[in-house]
Design a protein around this motif. Structure first.
Motif: not given
Length: 605
Positions: A472, A484, A558, A583, A586
């Protein structure tokens, strides 16, 4: 139309022949990428084609009146000349300022360089960009570039690829940047063993074609061995009975990789990493950081909270000067934040490859320099000796007994990287590790990192390497946050372009701007959008507060998921489920961040 022809060209340096009886040509419109190991003759080949080097034998013929632009690895800029003189020559300001192509080149390569600065005052990277800008502004029939992406960030490399693709001139380029090769080149030449092997297409097509050639060569060797065995049997027993000949099917290129597993077993690596690192690797809590020290230089992080977990493989993206190296130094402990705190796990064994070359004993041998750290290391499920790893990273045979003082900058960087890996770290911070590495060595390094169980943070302008090695990406976009990027480098470029367009619109609407001044007398300028009313502002601020609370909740979740992954280190199925949840979380965080940024922009915060 042929621009350049090479006929039976040979060239050597000392006893080593680099090119032997090479014949080839470049036609108008060709865009050729040149690849090969360091020292195999790539630079020699393009120098012969550019006409800056004469062959030992054979003939190099240029089309009459051919205009060649050549960017070599070392520049010859006059230290007393200004950037303006070097790049623009004697062009009048109204002439170049009115040329859209020239303005674009200056903006993308020299936007942070004062045109009145003298070349002798510039850094190595600034001199390189100045030389490249000078070449691109001129008109050429053939452009020859030796490592043009050195000292360019990802954004500038993407612009250069688009610019070269749009040019009408032929192109010959040596580069280790595989994404750039794919984006720009329609043919690939590999310099190997004194010959030049030619392939159609960019880097991806070259890899597939080379694999197919290797498969066919292996089949031919197996057939030859079978024939030899038959011949020996006939000599011993007499003529054998007639047998059917084996048939070999040439598979499509896609079939070469149809059964190839993913490069990394992510769940397995996370399990190993969690066992080695525990729950905590790095937690940044409300951290503020300036690039030049407390309160000094550009703001990198502003009250930022971020977590780096066991087995995370993160690519860090941002323009030059955005603070990527400063963030790595923060994680390594060599700098302290202005405010907030950095929590580092107790079991962290850190290795930090910075852009500065570490001091090595110039009198020691290469192998001795590595073995003084460790003679054996376990990578994944295999044990490697120092000598085996040196060979994988390009130090083959006698090269392992070279004196360190005789190594090039690229060789010293490879040696430094290998010494870090031999120390068996469980956290790697890599700042531009691909500098001066050829493609074959990059492939070996990628394969080595695929089996390495630990946490990795990578800064690299090599887009291919960045996306290949990490899982990532996060970006420093100048807003004090770590954003992100679910879409990777492509999303980063889109967001940077959108931000630039927004800035341009704001500048155009500002009082006294060029656009405002250009409005004809008596013509009303377009009305600026009215700001939000007091009621709308109150509602928007409530929404901002709600989004901030949502971000805090996601950050907490998280942390919980990372802890759960550490506890479930031996349960592969559970790890896979937790990874999928992480994921998805995110992606939610990215969506909330974008919504927050848009709302803050409307409010002018």
């Amino acid at each position: 139309m042929n621009l350049v022809n090479l006929e039976s060209v040979s060239h050597a340096y000392g006893p080593k022949p680099l090119l032997a009886q090479v014949s080839l040509g470049i036609e108008a419109g060709d865009r050729v990428g040149v690849v090969g190991r360091n020292g195999d003759g790539k630079t020699t080949l393009i120098s012969l084609i550019a006409g800056t080097l004469a062959p030992d034998s054979g003939r190099v013929t240029h089309n009459r009146g051919l205009r060649v632009g050549h960017l070599s690895q070392g520049d010859r800029l006059d230290p007393a000349a200004t950037v303006r003189q070097i790049v623009l020559g004697d062009r009048a300001e109204h002439e170049w300022a009115g040329d859209q192509a020239v303005r674009e080149i200056l903006a993308n390569l020299l936007g942070d360089i004062d045109l009145s600065a003298r070349a002798g005052e510039l850094s190595g990277g600034e001199r390189r960009r100045t030389d490249l800008a000078r070449l691109l502004i001129e008109d050429h029939d053939l452009v020859v570039l030796d490592e043009p992406t050195n000292h360019l960030d990802i954004e500038a490399i993407a612009w250069l690829a688009a610019h070269l693709t749009a040019r009408r001139s032929a192109l010959l380029v040596v580069t280790h940047d595989r994404w750039f090769l794919d984006a720009v080149c329609t043919r690939t030449w590999e310099v190997v063993g004194g010959t030049v092997q030619r392939y159609e297409g960019g880097y991806a097509a070259y890899v597939l074609a080379k694999a197919e050639r290797a498969r066919i060569a292996q089949a031919a060797e197996e057939r030859r061995q079978n024939l030899m065995r038959k011949e020996i049997a006939w000599l011993r027993r007499g003529p054998p009975a007639r047998t059917s000949k084996p048939k070999f099917r040439i598979d499509a290129a896609q079939a070469l990789i149809a059964d190839e597993p993913p490069p990394r077993d992510t769940v397995e690596l996370v399990r190993f990493a969690a066992a080695r690192l525990g729950r905590t690797v790095y937690d940044l809590e409300d951290v503020t950081l300036h690039a030049g020290g407390p309160g000094q230089g550009p703001l990198v992080l502003d009250r930022c909270t971020w977590q780096l977990g066991p087995g995370d493989r993160v690519g860090l993206i941002g323009v030059n000067g955005s603070g990527k190296s400063s963030l790595l130094r923060l994680l390594s402990g060599s700098v302290v934040p202005d405010a907030g705190r950095v929590v580092r796990g107790r079991t962290v064994r850190l290795a930090h490859l910075s852009q500065e070359l570490a001091e090595l004993d110039p009198a020691r041998r290469v192998l001795e320099t590595v073995e003084e750290v460790r003679k054996f290391i376990q990578v994944g499920k295999r044990e490697w000796t120092a000598s085996q790893l040196l060979e994988r990273l390009g130090f083959r045979g006698e090269a392992q007994w070279k004196v360190v003082g005789d190594l090039s900058g690229g060789e010293r960087r490879r040696l430094q990287l290998l010494r870090l890996l031999m120390d068996d770290p469980n956290v790697l911070l890599l700042d531009e590790p691909t500098n001066d590495l050829d493609i074959e060595t990059l492939n070996e390094l990628e394969d080595l990192l695929d089996a390495w169980p630990g946490t990795l943070v990578l800064v690299s302008h090599d887009r291919y390497f960045l996306e290949r090695v990490t899982d990532r990406c996060v970006a420093l976009l100048g807003d004090g946050r770590l954003s992100m990027l679910p879409g990777g480098v492509e999303e980063y470029l889109q967001r940077r372009a959108a931000g630039a367009a927004l800035t341009a619109r704001a500048a155009a609407a500002a009082p006294g701007s060029t656009v405002a001044a250009a409005t004809a007398p008596g013509t009303a300028a377009p009305a600026a959008p009215a700001g939000p009313s007091a009621k709308e502002a109150r509602e928007a601020r409530k929404e901002l507060a709600r989004l901030e609370r949502r971000l805090d909740q996601i950050t907490g979740k998280e942390a919980t998921l990372h802890a759960a992954m550490a506890e479930a280190a031996a349960d592969y199925a559970r790890l896979a489920t937790l990874d999928a949840e992480l994921k998805e979380l995110a992606a939610q965080k990215e969506s909330v961040e974008l919504e927050w940024m848009e709302l803050a922009e409307r409010l002018g915060d």
